[in-house]
Design an enzyme around this catalytic site. Structure first.
Site, mmCIF file in Angstrom:
data_model
loop_
_atom_site.group_PDB
_atom_site.id
_atom_site.type_symbol
_atom_site.label_atom_id
_atom_site.label_comp_id
_atom_site.label_asym_id
_atom_site.label_seq_id
_atom_site.Cartn_x
_atom_site.Cartn_y
_atom_site.Cartn_z
ATOM 1 N N LYS A 191 6.763 -20.103 7.279
ATOM 2 C CA LYS A 191 5.500 -19.852 6.586
ATOM 3 C C LYS A 191 5.829 -19.470 5.151
ATOM 4 O O LYS A 191 6.237 -18.355 4.865
ATOM 5 C CB LYS A 191 4.734 -18.724 7.282
ATOM 6 N N GLY A 244 9.765 -9.927 1.549
ATOM 7 C CA GLY A 244 8.512 -9.619 0.872
ATOM 8 C C GLY A 244 8.424 -8.136 0.569
ATOM 9 O O GLY A 244 9.433 -7.438 0.464
ATOM 10 N N SER A 245 7.215 -7.652 0.477
ATOM 11 C CA SER A 245 6.990 -6.261 0.094
ATOM 12 C C SER A 245 7.264 -5.319 1.254
ATOM 13 O O SER A 245 7.176 -5.690 2.429
ATOM 14 C CB SER A 245 5.547 -6.072 -0.389
ATOM 15 N N THR A 246 7.569 -4.071 0.918
ATOM 16 C CA THR A 246 7.773 -3.056 1.951
ATOM 17 C C THR A 246 6.494 -2.819 2.732
ATOM 18 O O THR A 246 6.530 -2.585 3.951
ATOM 19 C CB THR A 246 8.271 -1.757 1.296
ATOM 20 N N ARG A 247 5.365 -2.896 2.056
ATOM 21 C CA ARG A 247 4.075 -2.705 2.741
ATOM 22 C C ARG A 247 3.899 -3.726 3.864
ATOM 23 O O ARG A 247 3.550 -3.373 4.996
ATOM 24 C CB ARG A 247 2.933 -2.828 1.724
ATOM 25 N N GLY A 249 6.343 -5.508 5.181
ATOM 26 C CA GLY A 249 7.447 -5.338 6.112
ATOM 27 C C GLY A 249 7.111 -4.354 7.223
ATOM 28 O O GLY A 249 7.506 -4.549 8.384
ATOM 29 N N GLU A 267 13.810 -8.115 4.508
ATOM 30 C CA GLU A 267 14.429 -7.933 3.194
ATOM 31 C C GLU A 267 13.285 -7.599 2.257
ATOM 32 O O GLU A 267 12.443 -8.451 1.972
ATOM 33 C CB GLU A 267 15.167 -9.208 2.768
ATOM 34 N N CYS A 302 13.428 -8.863 -6.532
ATOM 35 C CA CYS A 302 13.467 -7.601 -5.796
ATOM 36 C C CYS A 302 14.664 -6.754 -6.184
ATOM 37 O O CYS A 302 14.629 -5.529 -6.075
ATOM 38 C CB CYS A 302 13.467 -7.867 -4.293
ATOM 39 N N GLU A 401 7.737 -0.566 -7.101
ATOM 40 C CA GLU A 401 8.187 -1.888 -7.512
ATOM 41 C C GLU A 401 7.057 -2.607 -8.245
ATOM 42 O O GLU A 401 5.978 -2.807 -7.696
ATOM 43 C CB GLU A 401 8.623 -2.705 -6.297
#
Length: 499
Positions: A191, A244-247, A249, A267, A302, A401
């Site tokens: 995706k 992608g973003s920590t959110r 993740g 990651e 990142c 970030e």
């Protein structure tokens, strides 16, 4: 040497084919519900074309076909040498289509054509070729046992892997996951980001052309909360590789808990520290390196070292070099061969970056350069390279970030303070130490909590070394042989040996 001009690339862009349909079961097809969304280019706002808005039904179809191919052994059952041949042929095709892929990447997400062509496409091909070459270099184990038993430890593919990649390095991030996942014998459903789906779809077509069986790799474009969530929640997906973003993740981990406890490898974000001591061997080079690594790819990296910690005695000279270097990174036409900084990926990202600039100023920071939109008349999304001074490590622009060309310059007094500031972050992706003293460089690099630490440089990289972070920068590692750990299971087989 490539002698093409901006006019040449614009002419090529005008005739470039853009196909945003899904690729499922070896065929391009509309989403099952027929939904699409319009994809525009951040370069100048031009319409690139409609993209299939994949939904849960499309993901389910792709997963079903991926599972069927896996259980039949269409790919996993092939000898290692056969899989190796296919991946190497795929890498060769990527290079043969270098200009097309580079142009798609630039138009889709805004990076300069010179880097799409010289960095992204070659790195993608090199990654696929490297994992192809690794297939028949990995050996299983025979464990030490007594005389009446034989214990075999073998590595097997996990099955169906869901891959979800971001928009900042669409080709490279896909390759980092597709390479080891496919080399290990898995089937994959990819995706891509809705902001940059073009090259993922074209890469999958080239994989089929290289000989990958039709049911092994599928690409379902769409929005994260629709297609991405459906893939991560699917009960027949065995593992998810997400960048992608920590959110988001965190959501991936929740989706795994809500479904089949599939393994999830994230990651995620970073706020990497670039630590410069007053005994650095070349302060000017350190400043140029910091600027280049933050402003490259429009700051949409990142691992960008956006927190630059400089010892006070050399702070003023370092800042002067930063400002001079920023002048060489002014945004320009991404299709012009000389452009070093292109467009941010879309209006939302431009607004995000400018919002952080406003927040930094409101919290007491000062702009040494940049901080404003550029080239607005083009219809694209550009921002000037930005350097903040007067920022404390607890302020928003030093904590979160930003994913744009924004650098925060933070002074420190001694080694202990430098280590404390560098580690005072929820992230731990990369770091850098600049010092002429071997003892100090080694001591500080050992103390920094990061997945990768550079000493007196920042931009060295290779497919042979692992990439990943600690803390909220994620888990697991992309690249290198260690990436196989994510996409394989270890099986122990005991055999009784009669006397």
């Amino acid at each position: 040497m490539d002698t093409r001009t901006s006019a040449d690339w614009h002419a090529a862009a005008a005739t470039l084919a853009f196909d945003g349909r899904c690729l499922i079961g070896g065929q391009r097809r509309a989403s099952l519900g027929g939904e699409t969304f319009a994809k525009t280019s951040p370069v100048d706002g031009r319409l690139l074309g409609p993209v299939a808005r994949g939904q849960a039904a499309d993901v389910d179809l792709a997963v079903q076909q991926a599972r069927a191919a896996f259980e039949r052994g269409d790919w996993a059952g092939q000898p290692p040498a056969a899989r190796k041949k296919v991946l190497q042929a795929w890498a060769a095709l990527i290079l043969q289509h270098q200009d097309e892929l580079a142009l798609l990447e630039t138009l889709d997400m805004g990076k300069p054509i010179q880097y799409s062509r010289s960095v992204d496409v070659p790195a993608t091909a090199r990654c696929i070729a490297w994992y192809g070459e690794a297939i028949d270099k990995l050996y299983d184990e025979v464990a030490p046992t007594g005389p009446h038993a034989l214990a075999l430890v073998t590595r097997e593919p996990v099955g169906v892997v869901g891959v979800i990649v971001p928009w900042n390095y669409p080709m490279i991030m896909a390759a980092w996951k597709l390479g080891p996942a496919l080399a290990a014998g898995n089937s994959v459903v990819l995706k891509p980001s809705e902001k940059s789906p073009a090259t993922a779809l074209r890469l999958a077509e080239l994989a089929l052309q290289a000989g990958l069986p039709e049911g092994v790799l599928h690409v379902v474009p769409g929005y994260g909360h629709e297609a991405g969530a459906a893939l991560a929640l699917h009960p027949d997906v065995d593992a998810v590789g997400f960048t992608g973003s920590t959110r988001v993740g965190r959501r991936m981990l929740a989706y795994a808990a809500e479904s089949n406890l599939k393994r999830v490898y994230n990651e995620l974000g970073g706020k990497s520290a670039f630590v410069v001591f007053d005994d650095a061997p070349d302060l000017a080079r350190a400043a140029r390196t910091a600027a280049g690594c933050v402003f490259f790819n429009q700051g949409e990296s990142c691992n960008a070292p956006t927190r630059v910690l400089v010892q006070r005695p050399v702070l003023d000279g370092f800042l002067a070099t930063l400002q001079a270097e920023a002048a060489h990174w002014q945004p320009g036409d991404p299709l012009a061969p000389e452009t070093r900084m292109g467009a941010l990926v879309d209006r939302a990202q431009l607004d995000t970056v400018l919002g952080y600039v406003a927040k930094g100023l409101a919290e007491g920071g000062a702009l040494a350069c940049g901080g404003e939109q550029a080239r607005a008349e083009t219809g694209g999304f550009y921002v000037r390279p930005t350097v903040f001074t007067g920022v404390a490590n607890h302020q928003t622009v030093a904590r979160e970030e930003i994913f744009g060309p924004v650098l925060c310059l933070i002074p420190f007094d001694d080694e202990a303070e430098a280590i404390r500031l560098a580690n005072d972050s929820p992230y731990g992706l990369q770091a850098s130490v600049w010092s002429g003293g071997l003892d100090r460089a080694h001591r500080v690099s050992r103390a920094l909590k990061a997945g990768t630490v550079h000493v007196n440089q920042y931009d060295e990289d290779d497919i042979t070394v692992p990439f990943g972070g600690v803390k909220q920068s994620g888990n697991g590692r992309d690249k290198s042989l260690h990436a196989f750990d994510k996409y394989t299971e270890l099986k122990t087989t005991w055999l009784r040996i009669e006397a």
